[in-house]
Design a protein around this motif. Structure first.
Motif, PDB file in Angstrom:
ATOM      1  N   ASP A 164       0.327 -21.938 -19.290  1.00 31.97           N
ATOM      2  CA  ASP A 164       1.677 -22.441 -19.545  1.00 31.97           C
ATOM      3  C   ASP A 164       2.194 -23.322 -18.415  1.00 31.97           C
ATOM      4  O   ASP A 164       2.969 -24.263 -18.643  1.00 31.97           O
ATOM      5  CB  ASP A 164       2.630 -21.269 -19.786  1.00 31.97           C
ATOM      6  CG  ASP A 164       2.387 -20.586 -21.129  1.00 31.97           C
ATOM      7  OD1 ASP A 164       1.465 -21.019 -21.840  1.00 31.97           O
ATOM      8  OD2 ASP A 164       3.107 -19.624 -21.454  1.00 31.97           O
ATOM      9  N   ILE A 165       1.768 -23.029 -17.199  1.00 32.94           N
ATOM     10  CA  ILE A 165       2.143 -23.901 -16.071  1.00 32.94           C
ATOM     11  C   ILE A 165       1.537 -25.286 -16.266  1.00 32.94           C
ATOM     12  O   ILE A 165       2.199 -26.305 -16.013  1.00 32.94           O
ATOM     13  CB  ILE A 165       1.709 -23.268 -14.730  1.00 32.94           C
ATOM     14  CG1 ILE A 165       2.630 -22.097 -14.373  1.00 32.94           C
ATOM     15  CG2 ILE A 165       1.727 -24.314 -13.605  1.00 32.94           C
ATOM     16  CD1 ILE A 165       2.211 -21.331 -13.140  1.00 32.94           C
ATOM     17  N   LYS A 166       0.300 -25.342 -16.733  1.00 34.14           N
ATOM     18  CA  LYS A 166      -0.322 -26.644 -17.005  1.00 34.14           C
ATOM     19  C   LYS A 166       0.458 -27.404 -18.079  1.00 34.14           C
ATOM     20  O   LYS A 166       0.654 -28.625 -17.980  1.00 34.14           O
ATOM     21  CB  LYS A 166      -1.780 -26.455 -17.437  1.00 34.14           C
ATOM     22  CG  LYS A 166      -2.706 -25.995 -16.322  1.00 34.14           C
ATOM     23  CD  LYS A 166      -4.136 -25.846 -16.807  1.00 34.14           C
ATOM     24  CE  LYS A 166      -5.048 -25.321 -15.711  1.00 34.14           C
ATOM     25  NZ  LYS A 166      -5.159 -26.253 -14.565  1.00 34.14           N
ATOM     26  N   PHE A 204       9.149 -17.520 -16.924  1.00 28.05           N
ATOM     27  CA  PHE A 204       8.302 -16.366 -17.225  1.00 28.05           C
ATOM     28  C   PHE A 204       9.098 -15.097 -16.946  1.00 28.05           C
ATOM     29  O   PHE A 204       9.647 -14.935 -15.850  1.00 28.05           O
ATOM     30  CB  PHE A 204       7.047 -16.362 -16.353  1.00 28.05           C
ATOM     31  CG  PHE A 204       6.112 -17.509 -16.600  1.00 28.05           C
ATOM     32  CD1 PHE A 204       5.346 -17.560 -17.757  1.00 28.05           C
ATOM     33  CD2 PHE A 204       5.994 -18.540 -15.678  1.00 28.05           C
ATOM     34  CE1 PHE A 204       4.471 -18.622 -17.987  1.00 28.05           C
ATOM     35  CE2 PHE A 204       5.123 -19.597 -15.895  1.00 28.05           C
ATOM     36  CZ  PHE A 204       4.366 -19.646 -17.057  1.00 28.05           C
ATOM     37  N   THR A 205       9.148 -14.194 -17.914  1.00 27.45           N
ATOM     38  CA  THR A 205       9.845 -12.926 -17.682  1.00 27.45           C
ATOM     39  C   THR A 205       8.890 -11.762 -17.897  1.00 27.45           C
ATOM     40  O   THR A 205       7.911 -11.877 -18.636  1.00 27.45           O
ATOM     41  CB  THR A 205      11.073 -12.793 -18.604  1.00 27.45           C
ATOM     42  OG1 THR A 205      11.840 -11.658 -18.198  1.00 27.45           O
ATOM     43  CG2 THR A 205      10.681 -12.659 -20.064  1.00 27.45           C
ATOM     44  N   GLY A 241       6.947 -28.844  -7.341  1.00 29.68           N
ATOM     45  CA  GLY A 241       8.115 -29.489  -7.931  1.00 29.68           C
ATOM     46  C   GLY A 241       8.369 -29.187  -9.391  1.00 29.68           C
ATOM     47  O   GLY A 241       9.283 -29.775  -9.993  1.00 29.68           O
ATOM     48  N   LEU A 242       7.615 -28.277  -9.986  1.00 30.12           N
ATOM     49  CA  LEU A 242       7.823 -27.945 -11.393  1.00 30.12           C
ATOM     50  C   LEU A 242       9.055 -27.065 -11.568  1.00 30.12           C
ATOM     51  O   LEU A 242       9.387 -26.250 -10.697  1.00 30.12           O
ATOM     52  CB  LEU A 242       6.601 -27.224 -11.962  1.00 30.12           C
ATOM     53  CG  LEU A 242       5.268 -27.981 -11.965  1.00 30.12           C
ATOM     54  CD1 LEU A 242       4.221 -27.173 -12.703  1.00 30.12           C
ATOM     55  CD2 LEU A 242       5.427 -29.346 -12.613  1.00 30.12           C
ATOM     56  N   ALA A 243       9.706 -27.215 -12.718  1.00 25.48           N
ATOM     57  CA  ALA A 243      10.897 -26.413 -13.036  1.00 25.48           C
ATOM     58  C   ALA A 243      10.458 -25.093 -13.674  1.00 25.48           C
ATOM     59  O   ALA A 243      10.750 -24.803 -14.841  1.00 25.48           O
ATOM     60  CB  ALA A 243      11.817 -27.189 -13.967  1.00 25.48           C
ATOM     61  N   VAL A 244       9.741 -24.293 -12.891  1.00 27.51           N
ATOM     62  CA  VAL A 244       9.210 -23.012 -13.342  1.00 27.51           C
ATOM     63  C   VAL A 244       9.899 -21.903 -12.563  1.00 27.51           C
ATOM     64  O   VAL A 244      10.103 -22.014 -11.350  1.00 27.51           O
ATOM     65  CB  VAL A 244       7.680 -22.944 -13.126  1.00 27.51           C
ATOM     66  CG1 VAL A 244       7.149 -21.550 -13.404  1.00 27.51           C
ATOM     67  CG2 VAL A 244       6.979 -23.952 -14.033  1.00 27.51           C
ATOM     68  N   SER A 245      10.269 -20.845 -13.253  1.00 28.52           N
ATOM     69  CA  SER A 245      10.946 -19.720 -12.614  1.00 28.52           C
ATOM     70  C   SER A 245      10.410 -18.427 -13.205  1.00 28.52           C
ATOM     71  O   SER A 245       9.670 -18.431 -14.192  1.00 28.52           O
ATOM     72  CB  SER A 245      12.461 -19.822 -12.815  1.00 28.52           C
ATOM     73  OG  SER A 245      12.781 -19.947 -14.196  1.00 28.52           O
TER      74      SER A 245
END
Length: 422
Positions: A217-219, A230-231, A249-253
Motif C-alpha cells: 500500500d505504501i508503493k 494504516f490503523t 515525504g509520503l502522506a502516510v500515517s
C-alpha cells in the motif's frame, strides 16, 4: 446555558494557557472567558479534583452497528460510550447492513446522529457493498459528510482497486484508511502465530500478512501521491516501513490500539474470547517495540477499534467467537496503564491533535471566542469500570483497576459528566 469549569489544568499546545490552572467560562457552547478566580452565576459548575482539560478527543475507527446491527450497538449507545470515554468526535465504520457506500447512507447517519452528545462522522466505503469489486461513489459521499474512506474490517485486497481508490480521493483531498492485512496469508488464523498459538493448539496468523499489505500500500500511495492511514498496526517491521515512507515525504500515517499495547498473546491462555481481536494480539517482545514506538513519536494516533459484539458472538468456543472488543470507555485508562511514562501532553496529542491533523478536522484551541470542544480527565485518577454505556459488554477491562480517569466532555452545548468515584 452557562457552564463554569473551575480550577482546571489546561493541556493544549495551541493555547496561550497551556499548562496553566484556570477557570473556563462557557456560554452557549463558546468559551467566553479564561482566568483565575472567575466569579459568575452559572447554570452548571464543573468541579473535580485533579481536573485536566484538553481539546476534544477523536476516535477514528469505531463500529456503531447502525444500520443493520443495532443488536450489537446503536448510534445512541455508541455515542454514550464515546462520551463516557472522553471522546467528542467518533468516526464510524461502514461495516453496517446496508454498508455506508452511498450518499443516502451517509446522510442517514448524519441525520440520525445530529443531536447526540458526540459528533459522529461516518466513514464511506471504498467499494460497493464492501465486496472489494467496484469503487463506491466516494465523491458523492464526501459531499454528504463522509470524513474518510475505508472498507473497515474488510480491508481492500485488490491492488488495482485500491490504486483507483487512492487516485479518486486525491481530487477531494481525502484519506483512505486500511487495516493492513493480506487475508490470503494465514486465512484461518485465530491468533498470533508463535509459541503460544502452538501451545494452545490454535491456528496462527503471521505478522507477515500485515507487513505485505503495508509494503504494497505504501508503493501505491507513492505512485498516486495520495493520503493513506494504516490503523491497527502491530508489527515492528510495518512501523519501519511507515517511518521510511514518512521520511521520503509520503502522506502516510498510522495508529495503534490500546489493547495491542496492554495485552499479549500469552493472555489468551484461558481462551478468553473478549481478547480475540482483529488484528490479533502479538507476543511480548513485539508489544514492547510498539510501546517504545508510541513513546518515541513513531505512532500518529491511538485508535480504540471499538468493535462491540453481542453475548452470543462471544460466549462460544474460541474458534467461533467474533473478533473485537468494546473499548471506547477504557481507552484512555488502558493507554495510561500500559505506558506509565507517557506524558500527559503526548497522550492528548495521540487522542486529539494527531487524528485531527491527519484527517483535516482543524485544531480547536482552548482560547476565548473558540467553540468549546473539550475533554475532561484526571491522569492521576483511577478507573475501575463495573458497567458499560455500550450496548455490548465484551470489554476485557471491566473490573480491572486502571491508571487515569475520564471525567467527561463538553461538545458545544452538550455536557456529559461521568459519575464521581464512590
Amino acid at each position: 446555558m452557562t457552564i463554569l469549569i473551575e480550577t482546571a489544568t489546561i493541556v493544549d499546545r495551541n493555547s496561550p494557557y497551556d499548562g496553566k490552572v484556570c477557570d473556563i467560562l462557557v456560554e452557549n457552547g463558546v468559551i467566553k472567558a479564561i482566568g483565575t478566580g472567575l466569579t459568575t452565576t452559572a447554570d452548571t459548575i464543573v468541579r473535580q479534583p485533579g481536573l485536566h482539560v484538553s481539546p476534544g478527543w477523536v476516535e477514528l475507527f469505531a463500529n456503531f452497528g447502525d444500520p443493520g446491527y443495532e443488536y450489537k450497538e446503536t448510534l445512541v449507545t455508541g455515542a454514550a460510550a464515546a462520551a463516557a470515554g472522553g471522546y467528542t468526535d467518533v468516526f464510524v465504520l461502514p461495516n453496517t447492513k446496508p454498508a455506508l457506500d452511498s450518499k443516502t447512507q451517509i446522510e442517514y447517519v448524519m441525520r440520525a446522529s445530529a443531536n447526540l452528545p458526540v459528533t459522529v462522522r461516518p466513514i464511506g466505503a471504498v467499494t460497493r457493498g464492501l465486496e472489494g469489486k467496484d469503487l463506491a461513489e466516494m465523491y458523492d459521499m464526501h459531499n454528504s459528510g463522509a470524513v474518510a474512506f475505508s472498507d473497515g474490517t474488510l480491508p481492500v485486497q485488490a491492488a488495482g482497486l485500491l490504486l483507483k481508490g487512492l487516485q479518486y480521493v486525491k481530487a477531494i483531498d481525502a484519506v483512505i484508511i486500511q487495516v493492513p492485512d493480506d487475508r490470503t496469508v494465514g486465512a484461518n488464523g485465530l491468533m498470533n502465530e508463535g509459541v503460544i498459538s502452538t501451545r494452545l493448539g490454535l491456528p496462527g496468523k503471521p505478522m507477515m500478512a500485515e507487513e505485505l499489505m503495508v509494503a504494497r500500500d505504501i508503493k501505491l500511495a507513492r505512485y498516486t501521491e495520495s493520503k493513506l492511514h494504516f490503523t491497527g498496526v502491530t508489527s515492528p517491521r510495518s512501523l519501519e516501513y511507515i517511518r521510511r515512507a514518512k521520511e521520503s515525504g509520503l502522506a502516510v500515517s498510522c495508529s495503534v490500539t490500546p489493547y495491542h499495547l496492554f495485552y499479549t498473546d500469552a493472555d489468551l491462555k484461558d481462551y478468553d474470547t473478549n481478547l480475540k481481536v482483529y488484528p490479533p494480539l502479538r507476543d511480548e517482545a513485539t508489544v514492547q517495540v510498539l510501546r517504545k514506538a508510541v513513546l518515541e513519536g513513531a505512532v500518529d494516533a491511538i485508535a480504540a477499534h471499538h468493535q462491540p459484539q453481542e453475548y452470543d458472538s462471544k460466549v462460544v468456543e474460541f474458534e467461533y467467537a467474533k473478533p473485537g472488543m468494546s473499548s471506547l470507555e477504557t481507552t484512555f485508562a488502558a493507554l495510561r496503564t500500559a505506558l506509565p511514562d507517557l506524558s500527559v501532553a503526548r497522550t492528548v496529542e495521540l487522542l486529539s491533535s494527531g487524528p485531527r491533523a491527519i484527517f483535516g478536522l482543524g485544531r480547536p484551541s482552548i482560547a476565548e471566542g473558540q467553540e468549546a470542544v473539550l475533554s475532561f480527565f484526571d491522569p492521576a485518577g483511577k478507573t475501575m469500570l463495573t458497567t458499560s454505556a455500550s450496548k455490548s459488554k465484551n470489554n476485557p477491562f471491566l473490573g480491572k483497576t486502571l491508571q487515569g480517569r475520564v471525567l467527561g466532555i463538553l461538545n458545544g452545548r452538550h455536557l456529559h459528566l461521568n459519575q464521581p468515584e464512590s
